[in-house]
Design a protein around this motif. Sequence first.
Motif, short mmCIF file in Angstrom:
data_model
loop_
_atom_site.label_atom_id
_atom_site.label_comp_id
_atom_site.label_asym_id
_atom_site.label_seq_id
_atom_site.Cartn_x
_atom_site.Cartn_y
_atom_site.Cartn_z
N MET A 1 12.75 -0.13 2.91
CA MET A 1 14.00 -0.70 3.42
C MET A 1 13.85 -2.21 3.65
O MET A 1 14.74 -2.99 3.32
CB MET A 1 14.39 -0.01 4.75
N LYS A 2 12.71 -2.61 4.19
CA LYS A 2 12.48 -4.03 4.44
C LYS A 2 12.38 -4.79 3.13
O LYS A 2 12.84 -5.92 2.99
CB LYS A 2 11.22 -4.21 5.27
N PHE A 3 11.74 -4.13 2.16
CA PHE A 3 11.61 -4.75 0.84
C PHE A 3 12.99 -4.97 0.22
O PHE A 3 13.30 -6.03 -0.31
CB PHE A 3 10.74 -3.87 -0.05
N ARG A 4 13.87 -3.93 0.32
CA ARG A 4 15.21 -4.06 -0.23
C ARG A 4 16.02 -5.09 0.55
O ARG A 4 16.84 -5.82 -0.01
CB ARG A 4 15.92 -2.70 -0.20
N GLY A 5 15.80 -5.16 1.87
CA GLY A 5 16.48 -6.18 2.66
C GLY A 5 16.09 -7.58 2.23
O GLY A 5 16.92 -8.49 2.15
N GLY A 6 14.79 -7.74 1.91
CA GLY A 6 14.32 -9.03 1.42
C GLY A 6 14.96 -9.39 0.09
O GLY A 6 15.36 -10.54 -0.14
N TYR A 143 -1.63 6.99 -2.98
CA TYR A 143 -1.25 6.31 -1.75
C TYR A 143 -2.33 5.31 -1.34
O TYR A 143 -2.06 4.16 -0.99
CB TYR A 143 -0.99 7.32 -0.65
N LEU A 144 -3.61 5.78 -1.37
CA LEU A 144 -4.71 4.90 -0.99
C LEU A 144 -4.83 3.70 -1.92
O LEU A 144 -5.15 2.59 -1.49
CB LEU A 144 -6.02 5.70 -0.99
N GLN A 145 -4.54 3.95 -3.21
CA GLN A 145 -4.61 2.85 -4.17
C GLN A 145 -3.51 1.81 -3.92
O GLN A 145 -3.73 0.61 -4.02
CB GLN A 145 -4.47 3.40 -5.60
N SER A 148 -3.39 -0.76 -0.15
CA SER A 148 -3.97 -2.09 -0.03
C SER A 148 -3.15 -3.12 -0.80
O SER A 148 -2.90 -4.23 -0.32
CB SER A 148 -5.41 -2.07 -0.55
N GLN A 149 -2.73 -2.72 -2.02
CA GLN A 149 -1.95 -3.65 -2.84
C GLN A 149 -0.62 -4.00 -2.15
O GLN A 149 -0.22 -5.17 -2.12
CB GLN A 149 -1.67 -3.02 -4.21
N TYR A 150 0.04 -3.02 -1.62
CA TYR A 150 1.32 -3.24 -0.96
C TYR A 150 1.16 -4.16 0.25
O TYR A 150 1.96 -5.08 0.47
CB TYR A 150 1.91 -1.91 -0.52
N ARG A 151 0.11 -3.92 1.01
CA ARG A 151 -0.15 -4.71 2.20
C ARG A 151 -0.32 -6.19 1.84
O ARG A 151 0.25 -7.07 2.48
CB ARG A 151 -1.42 -4.17 2.88
N LYS A 152 -1.09 -6.47 0.82
CA LYS A 152 -1.34 -7.86 0.42
C LYS A 152 -0.09 -8.51 -0.18
O LYS A 152 0.24 -9.64 0.13
CB LYS A 152 -2.48 -7.91 -0.59
N LYS A 153 0.58 -7.76 -1.06
CA LYS A 153 1.75 -8.33 -1.74
C LYS A 153 2.88 -8.67 -0.78
O LYS A 153 3.50 -9.73 -0.87
CB LYS A 153 2.26 -7.36 -2.81
N GLN A 154 3.15 -7.74 0.16
CA GLN A 154 4.28 -7.97 1.05
C GLN A 154 4.06 -9.18 1.94
O GLN A 154 4.95 -10.01 2.09
CB GLN A 154 4.52 -6.73 1.92
N ALA A 155 2.87 -9.27 2.53
CA ALA A 155 2.59 -10.41 3.41
C ALA A 155 2.65 -11.72 2.62
O ALA A 155 3.27 -12.70 3.05
CB ALA A 155 1.23 -10.24 4.08
N GLY A 156 2.04 -11.74 1.45
CA GLY A 156 2.04 -12.95 0.62
C GLY A 156 3.44 -13.30 0.15
O GLY A 156 3.81 -14.49 0.12
#
Length: 427
Positions: A1-6, A143-145, A148-156
């Motif tokens: 939802m946050k991603f779509r809001g962005g 999910y585990l894969q 980490s990728q989602y965490r880095k991409k979203q913050a960046g």
Amino acid sequence: MKFRGGLFLLFFLFIAHSVSAQTANELRRKKEAIQREIEQLQKNLKKASSGKKLTLQQINALNAQIRLRQEKIGTVNSEIKSLDNQISTNTNTVNTLKGQLSDLKSDYAAMIRFAQRNRNAYDKMMFIFAAKDFNQAYKRIKYLQQFSQYRKKQAGYIEDTQHELNGKITVLGKTLKEKNNLLKEQEDEKSRLGKDKSKQAVVLNKFSRQEKGFKGDIATRKRQQAKIDSEIRAAIKRAIEEARRKAAEEARKKAAEAARLAALKAKENNTTVEATPAAKEKTTNELLTDNAYTAKLAAGFENNRGKLPYPVVGTITESFGVHKVDKATMNNEGVNITGAEGAAVRAVFDGEVLYVSVIYGKYVVVIQHGSYFSIYQNLRSTSVSKGDKVTTRQTIGVLANTGDVAELHFEIMRGQTKLNPEAWISK
């Protein structure tokens, strides 16, 4: 939802940026066009000021230059307002993204804590093997894969967007400052022009000999314009009378045919011929639009009110109506457009050349558009003759110099009535 809001915010930002960029470009083009007009007037004024005698054209050109400066200042004000709107929109977007970034940082901290608790391979394997079936185990691996990728991409992604918007606001702030400086510069220039105009008025009132000559110039212009108007009205009157003659001839033929048919019918029925009622006399407008061609021209001309092209590239330095210069009054039944000597003079609409003549050493051209007429005075030469069909923007001649500046006197008439050309040509 946050991603779509962005994504939604970025889409909104893109649309707002596109609209504001379009507005800014339009204002910039308008400002550049005004500046070109100012520069042309400055050239004309510089050339005219070499003479010792102050003329009506010089005063009109100076007044027009002041008016253009004021219009340019208004355009700059509009640019500043546009930039203010952009800054406001971008600031709101940045604040929203900051709030989202704060939430994501909280989520990110929770993900870090989760990752810290499950950082070794054994914990990860236990997480996978605790699945109910193979399908759930596969989903946990994915999910585990992705975790980490989602965490880095979203913050960046959010941080980069915030950085970009902050940079844009900085640029807009600098631009706003530049526009404020430009506005101050234009106000100073308008003030200088106002002082120059006052100085010329003082000179006009101080030197009685020059004042008398100035009044004499206006009186001469009135006499010359009266003669030109008389010849133009005579040409239009001849066109109306010719149309009236043709209409009367056509009506006579129709009446004769109707009388012949009525006589035949009366003879067959052994009755008397009834008197045919007199035909209603046509108005001037009806006479000038009595066929499909002229009716189409008049309708097209009327439908293009406010959209007709300028007859010459330049600036209106004397508008329609009564003007008082010093103690002399001048009634302008058209507009005077100052341009470059030798500039192309163009037809403002399709039509037929009604009149071409040389008066006081300059050409006058009248083009008929059904019941409308466009009049072009002060041409050095012309490339059309009476009876020629012309199209919109077709060159009909070149602009002459009147002694001080190159100035086209342009009029529009409906029948014998003078109209304000500024209501018909484009802004």
